[in-house]
Scaffold this motif. Structure first.
Motif, short mmCIF file in Angstrom:
data_model
loop_
_atom_site.label_atom_id
_atom_site.label_comp_id
_atom_site.label_asym_id
_atom_site.label_seq_id
_atom_site.Cartn_x
_atom_site.Cartn_y
_atom_site.Cartn_z
N GLN A 157 38.81 34.63 -38.64
CA GLN A 157 39.63 33.57 -39.11
C GLN A 157 40.93 33.76 -37.96
OE1 GLN A 157 39.21 31.59 -41.40
NE2 GLN A 157 37.49 32.77 -42.55
N SER A 158 41.35 32.47 -37.88
CA SER A 158 42.58 32.46 -36.72
C SER A 158 43.64 33.31 -36.99
CB SER A 158 42.97 30.86 -36.72
OG SER A 158 43.65 30.74 -38.10
N SER A 159 44.03 34.05 -38.12
CA SER A 159 44.92 34.85 -38.50
C SER A 159 44.37 36.23 -38.13
CB SER A 159 45.33 34.88 -39.95
OG SER A 159 44.34 35.07 -40.70
N GLN A 160 43.23 36.52 -37.69
CA GLN A 160 42.98 37.86 -37.40
C GLN A 160 42.74 38.12 -36.16
OE1 GLN A 160 39.20 37.33 -39.73
NE2 GLN A 160 39.68 38.61 -41.42
N SER B 124 30.81 44.59 -37.44
CA SER B 124 29.80 44.76 -38.21
C SER B 124 28.75 45.63 -37.68
CB SER B 124 29.13 43.36 -38.30
OG SER B 124 27.97 43.35 -39.18
N GLY B 125 28.72 46.75 -38.07
CA GLY B 125 27.83 47.88 -37.52
C GLY B 125 28.33 48.12 -35.93
N ARG B 126 27.20 47.86 -34.96
CA ARG B 126 27.47 48.05 -33.78
C ARG B 126 28.25 46.90 -32.76
NH1 ARG B 126 23.38 47.62 -30.69
NH2 ARG B 126 21.88 46.99 -32.18
N LEU B 127 28.48 45.65 -33.54
CA LEU B 127 29.28 44.69 -33.08
C LEU B 127 30.71 44.50 -33.34
CD1 LEU B 127 26.45 41.85 -34.08
CD2 LEU B 127 26.59 43.35 -31.82
N ASN B 128 31.32 44.17 -32.62
CA ASN B 128 32.78 44.19 -32.71
C ASN B 128 33.36 42.80 -31.95
OD1 ASN B 128 35.97 44.32 -31.47
ND2 ASN B 128 35.77 45.33 -33.51
N ALA B 129 33.92 41.90 -32.74
CA ALA B 129 34.43 40.60 -32.21
C ALA B 129 35.77 40.60 -32.12
CB ALA B 129 33.82 39.32 -32.71
N SER B 130 36.63 40.35 -31.04
CA SER B 130 37.86 40.11 -30.90
C SER B 130 38.41 38.46 -30.76
CB SER B 130 38.63 40.80 -29.92
OG SER B 130 38.27 40.18 -28.76
N LEU B 131 39.67 37.98 -31.17
CA LEU B 131 40.00 36.68 -31.03
C LEU B 131 41.50 36.76 -30.63
CD1 LEU B 131 39.59 33.56 -31.49
CD2 LEU B 131 40.63 33.89 -33.68
N ASP B 132 41.89 36.09 -29.47
CA ASP B 132 43.07 35.85 -29.08
C ASP B 132 43.40 34.50 -29.31
OD1 ASP B 132 45.38 37.27 -26.24
OD2 ASP B 132 45.48 35.57 -27.79
N LYS B 133 43.92 33.97 -30.15
CA LYS B 133 43.96 32.20 -30.29
C LYS B 133 44.78 31.70 -29.33
CE LYS B 133 45.31 28.76 -34.07
NZ LYS B 133 45.96 28.78 -35.17
#
Lengths: 114, 110
Positions: free
Chosen positions: B51-54, B59-68
């Motif tokens: 989400q835009s606020s996160q 999830s397991g071996r996966l990590n996603a980041s967000l810099d809006k």
């Protein structure tokens, strides 16, 4: 619920013929989307429905393309007078309104126009 | 026209490596961003939704980041395996549809 279902999985047709694809979304989802994906590219938006109303259409959706969702459940995408350039994967997705919980895609229909 | 760019377009690595896939987008008014996996000739499988606020999701071996604010997202894959070989697509949601990047084609060699 088994997710988003698309039928058929593959379709080979001769140029100039009409084809129709079907999509059954997740039952709780009121939005349904159609995308087209050509080889090596990301999916491109075609159109979407909220319940039975078609709310937006891409300029990619020429007048040979028509989509319906008559009862707000399943949807059909028809291509008339197919051309070789219509060969692509046609993907259907569904979401709850606004997509706040994400989109769920079907397995797609691979169209080959010969 | 709002755009999504994914870098690299293709990547080949030996098994066991940690990977970073990059996604940049021009629309600052996004609601969320989703990473998908696509196997050849198949549909899209959702991996992670941010989400835009996160700032990130795992999830397991996966990590996603967000810099809006900078219009960037990364997908980190730890300890890659041959079964991770696929195309990875990012897409942002600005309210009415998803807009996709061109994908990163990943090959993990045994």
């Amino acid at each position: 619920d088994t997710g988003v279902s698309q039928d058929p999985r593959h379709k080979i047709t001769k140029r100039g013929q009409n084809v129709t694809f079907r999509c059954d979304p997740i039952s709780e989802h009121n939005r349904l989307y159609w995308y087209r994906q050509t080889l090596g590219q990301g999916p491109e938006f075609l159109t979407y429905f909220q319940n039975e109303a078609q709310l937006e259409k891409s300029r990619l959706l020429s007048d040979r393309f028509s989509a319906e969702r008559p009862k707000g459940s399943f949807s059909t995408l028809e291509i008339q007078r197919t051309e070789q350039g219509d060969s692509a994967m046609y993907l259907c997705a569904s979401s709850q309104k606004g997509g706040g919980y994400g989109y769920t895609f079907g397995s797609g229909t691979r169209l080959t126009v010969v | 026209k709002q755009e999504v760019t994914q870098i690299p377009a293709a990547l080949s690595v030996p098994e066991g490596e940690n990977l970073v896939l990059n996604c940049s987008f021009t629309d600052s008014a996004i609601y969320n961003l989703q990473w998908f996996r696509q196997d050849p000739g198949k549909g899209l499988t959702s991996l992670l939704l941010i989400q835009s606020s996160q700032r990130e999701q795992t999830s397991g071996r996966l990590n996603a980041s967000l810099d809006k604010s900078s219009g960037r997202s990364t997908l980190y894959i730890a300890a890659s395996q041959p079964g991770d070989s696929a195309t990875y697509l990012c897409a942002y949601n600005a309210g009415n549809m998803l807009t996709f990047g061109g994908g990163t084609r990943l090959m993990v060699k045994p």
